[in-house]
Design a protein around this motif. Structure first.
Motif, short mmCIF file in Angstrom:
data_model
loop_
_atom_site.label_atom_id
_atom_site.label_comp_id
_atom_site.label_asym_id
_atom_site.label_seq_id
_atom_site.Cartn_x
_atom_site.Cartn_y
_atom_site.Cartn_z
N THR A 69 12.57 11.07 -17.69
CA THR A 69 12.82 11.46 -16.30
C THR A 69 11.66 11.05 -15.40
N ALA A 70 10.43 11.27 -15.87
CA ALA A 70 9.27 10.88 -15.08
C ALA A 70 9.24 9.37 -14.88
N ASN A 71 9.58 8.62 -15.92
CA ASN A 71 9.62 7.17 -15.80
C ASN A 71 10.71 6.72 -14.85
N ALA A 72 11.86 7.41 -14.90
CA ALA A 72 12.97 7.03 -14.04
C ALA A 72 12.60 7.16 -12.57
N ALA A 73 11.86 8.21 -12.22
CA ALA A 73 11.42 8.39 -10.83
C ALA A 73 10.51 7.25 -10.40
N ALA A 74 9.59 6.85 -11.29
CA ALA A 74 8.70 5.73 -10.98
C ALA A 74 9.48 4.42 -10.88
N PHE B 149 0.82 -1.21 0.00
CA PHE B 149 0.00 0.00 0.00
C PHE B 149 0.85 1.26 0.00
N ARG B 150 1.95 1.23 0.75
CA ARG B 150 2.83 2.38 0.79
C ARG B 150 3.44 2.64 -0.58
N PHE B 151 3.88 1.57 -1.23
CA PHE B 151 4.46 1.74 -2.56
C PHE B 151 3.39 2.19 -3.56
N GLN B 152 2.18 1.66 -3.42
CA GLN B 152 1.09 2.09 -4.30
C GLN B 152 0.84 3.58 -4.12
N HIS B 153 0.83 4.03 -2.86
CA HIS B 153 0.58 5.44 -2.57
C HIS B 153 1.66 6.33 -3.17
N ARG B 154 2.89 5.87 -3.11
CA ARG B 154 3.99 6.67 -3.65
C ARG B 154 4.04 6.62 -5.17
N LEU B 155 3.61 5.48 -5.72
CA LEU B 155 3.67 5.33 -7.18
C LEU B 155 2.56 6.09 -7.89
N ALA B 156 1.41 6.28 -7.23
CA ALA B 156 0.25 6.89 -7.89
C ALA B 156 0.58 8.23 -8.55
N PRO B 157 1.13 9.22 -7.81
CA PRO B 157 1.43 10.50 -8.47
C PRO B 157 2.55 10.39 -9.50
N LEU B 158 3.47 9.45 -9.28
CA LEU B 158 4.57 9.28 -10.24
C LEU B 158 4.05 8.80 -11.58
N ARG C 253 1.87 9.48 -17.30
CA ARG C 253 0.80 9.52 -18.29
C ARG C 253 0.68 10.92 -18.89
N GLU C 254 0.86 11.95 -18.06
CA GLU C 254 0.80 13.32 -18.57
C GLU C 254 1.93 13.57 -19.56
N ARG C 255 3.12 13.06 -19.24
CA ARG C 255 4.26 13.23 -20.15
C ARG C 255 4.03 12.50 -21.47
N VAL C 256 3.37 11.35 -21.41
CA VAL C 256 3.04 10.62 -22.64
C VAL C 256 2.11 11.48 -23.52
N SER C 257 1.14 12.12 -22.88
CA SER C 257 0.20 12.98 -23.63
C SER C 257 0.95 14.12 -24.31
N GLN C 258 1.85 14.76 -23.57
CA GLN C 258 2.59 15.88 -24.14
C GLN C 258 3.49 15.42 -25.28
#
Length: 604
Positions: free
Chosen positions: A246-251, A190-199, A204-209
């Motif tokens: 970069t966004a993927n690397a953080a995730a 659950f903790r990892f899920q919580h941290r991964l959600a915004p990442l 997904r936003e970067r994919v759109s851009q």
């Protein structure tokens, strides 16, 4: 992985209600597959028990005393369990994969259908690349999770429950010690899920851009090349791609930490089983067969839980995509269809603007209290400087937008009260910005009138003065026009657009700068065809070239969103006002140019 009413999982489950029975059946097959998959360690324990205990084994306690009979029964059970495990594996794979394909298809089609109903303002607010990312990448991400991730979550849960039950049945003390790390594992998930959600939301936003940048650059490839801007476009894409990386690397950094942490937590339970179980066995408090079962089952518990990290990662990616899909499906439709039929016939089509005002969401006022009536069968010209609101009139008449105030009526009916499809069936639009679809010349003329015969298509092309150039193409009407009609000239594309409107045969025709981007010869050909088309129709001609509307029954002159003049061409010239000034500029009167040029240059 809870599902609160606002969570993507909850929204997905609600959407998937028509497939609920099939999801339940696939889940049952996943559970039974895992139950039978966990049975072999029990068979190994039974085999050890037979060898060690012989006539005092567990099988003997149920009446199978002969060692040969015990081994035969063990063999039969092994064949049966392995066969059932394989059968349920086949069943769940087929079911989940078919479900994933059907849900993928359904979500894409529902999203596409919903997009078709959304008003033009939605498409002006959102980039094409962002919409494409939802329809393709996000839908595919959801499909990948349903194809494998859903089964993994079910089987991990089944593994914990079944092994926990066996442990407690064999030795409650060992069970408590072995299962002690489980709350830590669940908490960690659950903790990892919580941290991964915004990442992953950021991913997904970067994919759109990134998709938006690609679509924008490809759509303007001719401009890119003509301005030698290839290197600039490469740099722009590199910026977007680096942001995505970069966004993927953080995730990735966060998700990759899950396995080592969970492995060390599970190690606590494994060592407790080995040490305490071994000691109890040596002291005679635990059978050797039971001890071997517990050791094997601890191993079977270890690997699914370490694999939980990948499943959580896949789940979180899918939920980020699901949110975007559901947000699209939940986007309210701003322009709702009315319920009244329109029933316009040729010769009809009176249009009334009554105190019509319009402003965009940013508060920019475009039209100010427009009042005019277009009689049925009339040809009306609408002229004015750039920025006067001419094109906005078109959008309002087609009900791409609703007025901010006032009423627009056709045949005495408020447009907001009539059926939207009937209104748009009754209006034919020929725009300056001609859009041709990938396909043949025939397909593009028949677009919107899909049941048209070849004879009707050719007749429409002749009336639009397009038949001659079509006949000279390599495959005639079956010639592929290329993406957006790029294999045809601007004038050819425009004439196909006119043929499309002719074939539609609407009682109201709107020509929005239909000849502004063609040469004089093509304009003359288009004008001839438009004069034929306008017969017995209400025709509205939006024009920058005033020569296009000089023969109109009446001309409306707009200036900064206000109707400042109206009348015939000659009457407006005699008035010597705004229209006369525009006419002098276009016919070469340089004295008028100094007065009117600033008017011509205002932004629309």
């Amino acid at each position: 992985m809870t599902a609160s009413p606002a969570s993507p999982l909850y929204r997905l489950l609600g959407y998937a209600t028509p497939w609920r029975r099939r999801i339940q059946l696939a889940s049952l097959c996943s559970i039974l597959n895992k139950v039978f998959d966990l049975a072999p360690p029990l068979l190994i324990g039974a085999a050890v028990d037979i060898v060690v205990q012989r006539e005092q084994s567990w099988f003997a306690s149920i009446g199978v005393v002969s060692l040969d009979a015990q081994l035969l029964l063990l063999t039969i059970l092994t064949i049966l369990i392995w066969g059932l495990e394989s059968a349920f594996e086949y069943a769940y794979k087929v079911m989940w994969r078919n479900l994933s394909q059907e849900l993928q298809h359904a979500t894409r089609m529902d999203a596409w259908k919903h997009l078709q109903e959304l008003e033009m303002a939605y498409f002006e607010r959102n980039h094409t690349g962002q919409i494409m990312a939802v329809l393709n990448d996000d839908v595919n991400q959801l499909e990948r999770f349903l194809d494998g991730g859903a089964n993994e979550l079910i089987q991990v849960t089944t593994t914990v429950i079944v092994i926990g039950a066996i442990f407690f049945a064999a030795s409650p003390l060992i069970a408590v010690l072995a299962m002690l790390p489980m709350p830590l594992v669940v908490y960690g998930a659950f903790r990892f899920q919580h941290r991964l959600a915004p990442l992953y939301a950021d991913v997904r936003e970067r994919v759109s851009q990134l998709s938006g940048r690609l679509a924008n650059s490809l759509g303007g490839i001719a401009t890119v090349k003509s301005y030698v801007a290839e290197s600039f476009e490469v740099r722009q894409l590199e910026t977007e791609s680096n942001a995505y990386k970069t966004a993927n690397a953080a995730a990735i950094r966060t998700s990759s930490a899950f396995v080592p942490v969970i492995r060390m937590v599970i190690l606590m339970g494994f060592t407790a089983t080995l040490f305490l179980g071994g000691k109890l066995t040596l002291d005679g408090h635990l059978d050797v067969g039971i001890y071997s079962v517990l050791v094997f089952l601890t191993q079977r518990l270890l690997w699914p839980l370490t694999g939980l990290a990948e499943t959580v990662d896949l789940y979180q990616r899918a939920m980020a995509s699901t949110k975007r899909i559901m947000d699209l499906l939940d986007t309210p439709i701003g322009i709702q269809s009315g319920g009244q039929p329109l029933n316009i016939h040729h010769g009809g089509g009176t249009i009334e603007f009554q105190k019509v005002r319009f402003e965009y969401l940013d508060g920019q006022r475009v039209l100010h209290d427009l009042d005019f009536t277009i009689a049925a069968g009339q040809t009306i010209g609408v002229v004015g400087a750039t920025g006067s609101g001419k094109s906005t009139l078109v959008k309002l008449m087609l009900r791409f937008y609703d007025p901010s105030a006032g009423t627009i009526r056709v045949e005495g009916r408020d447009l907001r009260e009539v059926q939207l499809k009937e209104l748009r069936h009754a209006v034919g639009l020929v725009s300056q910005d001609v859009f041709l679809f990938g396909g043949t010349v025939r397909d593009n003329i028949a677009y919107g009138t899909f049941d048209a015969t070849d004879e009707a298509i050719e007749a429409a092309a002749r009336m639009a003065e397009a038949h001659e150039f079509i006949s000279e193409l390599a495959q005639g009407y079956d010639t592929m026009v290329g993406e957006r009609g790029q294999r045809l000239s601007g004038g050819q594309r425009q004439r196909l657009s006119i043929a499309r409107a002719i074939l539609k045969n609407p009682p109201i025709l709107i020509l929005d700068e239909a000849t502004s981007a063609v040469d004089n010869e093509t304009e003359a050909a288009i004008q001839r065809s438009l004069e034929r088309v306008a017969h017995d129709r209400t025709t509205v001609v939006i024009a920058h070239r005033l020569s296009t509307v000089r023969n109109a029954d009446r001309i409306l002159v707009l200036e900064r969103g206000r109707l400042v003049e109206q009348g015939t061409h000659q009457a407006l010239l005699d008035r010597d006002g705004v229209y006369a000034g525009l006419w002098k500029v276009q016919t070469g009167d340089r004295h008028a140019a100094g007065i009117q040029t600033s008017c011509m240059d205002r932004g629309d």
